[in-house]
Design an enzyme around this catalytic site. Structure first.
Site, PDB file in Angstrom:
ATOM      1  N   SER A  17      52.997  46.520   8.775  1.00  0.00           N
ATOM      2  CA  SER A  17      52.345  46.065   7.542  1.00  0.00           C
ATOM      3  C   SER A  17      53.320  45.532   6.496  1.00  0.00           C
ATOM      4  O   SER A  17      53.056  44.484   5.890  1.00  0.00           O
ATOM      5  CB  SER A  17      51.484  47.186   6.948  1.00  0.00           C
ATOM      6  OG  SER A  17      50.402  47.464   7.797  1.00  0.00           O
ATOM      7  N   THR A  62      46.645  54.369   7.555  1.00  0.00           N
ATOM      8  CA  THR A  62      46.603  54.304   9.012  1.00  0.00           C
ATOM      9  C   THR A  62      46.447  55.711   9.575  1.00  0.00           C
ATOM     10  O   THR A  62      46.217  56.672   8.844  1.00  0.00           O
ATOM     11  CB  THR A  62      47.832  53.533   9.555  1.00  0.00           C
ATOM     12  OG1 THR A  62      47.662  53.339  10.952  1.00  0.00           O
ATOM     13  CG2 THR A  62      49.144  54.230   9.275  1.00  0.00           C
ATOM     14  N   LYS A  66      42.474  57.909   7.951  1.00  0.00           N
ATOM     15  CA  LYS A  66      41.413  56.990   7.517  1.00  0.00           C
ATOM     16  C   LYS A  66      40.116  57.711   7.133  1.00  0.00           C
ATOM     17  O   LYS A  66      39.443  57.313   6.183  1.00  0.00           O
ATOM     18  CB  LYS A  66      41.127  55.953   8.609  1.00  0.00           C
ATOM     19  CG  LYS A  66      42.257  54.952   8.817  1.00  0.00           C
ATOM     20  CD  LYS A  66      41.856  53.903   9.841  1.00  0.00           C
ATOM     21  CE  LYS A  66      43.008  52.962  10.144  1.00  0.00           C
ATOM     22  NZ  LYS A  66      42.590  51.889  11.068  1.00  0.00           N
ATOM     23  N   GLY A 126      34.931  52.341  24.742  1.00  0.00           N
ATOM     24  CA  GLY A 126      35.362  53.382  23.811  1.00  0.00           C
ATOM     25  C   GLY A 126      34.360  53.543  22.680  1.00  0.00           C
ATOM     26  O   GLY A 126      33.752  52.562  22.240  1.00  0.00           O
ATOM     27  N   GLY A 128      35.122  55.584  19.766  1.00  0.00           N
ATOM     28  CA  GLY A 128      35.832  56.275  18.684  1.00  0.00           C
ATOM     29  C   GLY A 128      35.751  55.523  17.368  1.00  0.00           C
ATOM     30  O   GLY A 128      34.930  54.616  17.188  1.00  0.00           O
ATOM     31  N   THR A 152      32.472  59.863  27.843  1.00  0.00           N
ATOM     32  CA  THR A 152      31.427  60.836  27.505  1.00  0.00           C
ATOM     33  C   THR A 152      30.248  60.061  26.938  1.00  0.00           C
ATOM     34  O   THR A 152      30.297  59.587  25.803  1.00  0.00           O
ATOM     35  CB  THR A 152      31.941  61.834  26.444  1.00  0.00           C
ATOM     36  OG1 THR A 152      33.239  62.284  26.832  1.00  0.00           O
ATOM     37  CG2 THR A 152      31.009  63.010  26.285  1.00  0.00           C
ATOM     38  N   MET A 214      42.490  45.754  21.819  1.00  0.00           N
ATOM     39  CA  MET A 214      42.790  46.074  20.414  1.00  0.00           C
ATOM     40  C   MET A 214      44.248  46.483  20.201  1.00  0.00           C
ATOM     41  O   MET A 214      44.813  46.234  19.142  1.00  0.00           O
ATOM     42  CB  MET A 214      41.871  47.182  19.909  1.00  0.00           C
ATOM     43  CG  MET A 214      40.527  46.692  19.444  1.00  0.00           C
ATOM     44  SD  MET A 214      39.772  47.968  18.418  1.00  0.00           S
ATOM     45  CE  MET A 214      38.126  47.326  18.274  1.00  0.00           C
ATOM     46  N   TYR A 216      48.394  46.407  20.876  1.00  0.00           N
ATOM     47  CA  TYR A 216      49.298  45.268  21.079  1.00  0.00           C
ATOM     48  C   TYR A 216      50.710  45.774  21.343  1.00  0.00           C
ATOM     49  O   TYR A 216      51.075  46.893  20.973  1.00  0.00           O
ATOM     50  CB  TYR A 216      49.286  44.326  19.867  1.00  0.00           C
ATOM     51  CG  TYR A 216      49.870  44.925  18.611  1.00  0.00           C
ATOM     52  CD1 TYR A 216      51.217  44.754  18.289  1.00  0.00           C
ATOM     53  CD2 TYR A 216      49.084  45.690  17.761  1.00  0.00           C
ATOM     54  CE1 TYR A 216      51.754  45.327  17.152  1.00  0.00           C
ATOM     55  CE2 TYR A 216      49.617  46.270  16.619  1.00  0.00           C
ATOM     56  CZ  TYR A 216      50.954  46.085  16.320  1.00  0.00           C
ATOM     57  OH  TYR A 216      51.486  46.660  15.200  1.00  0.00           O
TER      58      TYR A 216
END
Length: 262
Positions: A17, A62, A66, A126, A128, A152, A214, A216
């Site tokens: 960032s 981060t 969050k 996913g 989450g 799940t 998502m 990297y």
């Protein structure tokens, strides 16, 4: 006067960032300083509040803070309310404001690739926090149906139930990762398998036009399988830049162009 910004997390050394925000500042002429802040796992609130008390203008949040940031905000944007997580903070009239720019970052990255989102059917692997944060922006950008697949099944079903109320215009469905099949426009990997190295096998009966990872900068079996199928793919650096641009815009009122930083 130089504006002060920071990203807070634990761990934090991997964060890119600061380099992104300094690059945006150089391009747009905004005078800022952006630092990394490591907070103890039990010390997020005090670290965050002291930053603003010292005159900080804005803070990115981060892992793993969050959800905590979300709970502490006085004012939340609609997308933060739906995501139930906040990655962008600022003070306004003495109140702590929170937003979640992750989903907008993903949408901007996909649009920069010129992959169509209008009337698409999307599969997200996913269930989450990363998935929760991107559903609403994807629907706003034109996605027609989103299927959420998780190891799940109950967790995916719970997420779909939660989001049906918040995003009533969306056609949402939950399936098990063991039941992957059908035709999709885009498959998005939001599982941590690329981070932990657990190979995720995509069955032949699952067909898709584009693949977005998502994560990297790390080996990904998901990307490897997209390559084997000759499917266009991308990894999450564009999403990272996109969410940073959105935060920069919220704080500074100037929106850098994504294409300049990819």
């Amino acid at each position: 006067m130089t504006k002060q910004f920071a990203v807070i997390g634990n761990p934090i050394e991997q964060s890119r960032s600061p380099e992104l925000h300094h690059a945006f500042a150089e391009k747009t002429g905004v005078d800022l300083n952006y630092q990394k802040r490591l907070a103890p796992l039990d010390g997020f609130e005090s670290s965050m509040r002291s930053f603003f008390a010292e005159g900080g203008s804005g803070m990115n949040v981060t892992v793993p803070f969050k959800e905590q940031a979300f709970a502490l905000c006085d004012v939340l944007t609609e997308r933060a309310q739906i995501a139930k997580a906040v990655n962008t903070l600022w003070m306004e009239n003495g109140k702590l404001h929170g937003d979640n720019t992750d989903g907008q970052g993903l949408v901007a990255a996909i649009q920069a690739l010129e992959w169509n989102l209008e009337n698409t059917t999307i599969l997200i692997l996913g269930a989450g926090g990363a998935t929760r944060g991107v559903i609403y922006p994807l629907v706003q950008a034109g996605a027609q149906k989103i299927v959420i697949a998780n190891r799940t099944l109950a967790r995916a079903e719970q997420l779909v139930d939660d989001l049906k109320t918040a995003v009533p215009q969306a056609q949402l469905q939950a399936i098990s990762l063991n039941d992957l099949e059908g035709d999709f426009d885009i498959v998005i990997n939001a599982t941590s398998t690329s981070l932990s190295g657990d190979a995720l096998q995509l069955p032949e009966k699952l067909q898709f036009k584009y693949a977005y990872e998502m994560a990297y900068g790390k080996p990904s079996s998901f990307i490897d399988q997209a390559k084997q199928r000759n499917v266009p793919y991308a990894e999450g650096f564009g999403m990272l830049v996109g969410q940073a641009i959105e935060a920069f815009y919220i704080w500074n009122g100037v929106r850098p162009q994504l294409k300049d930083f990819l």
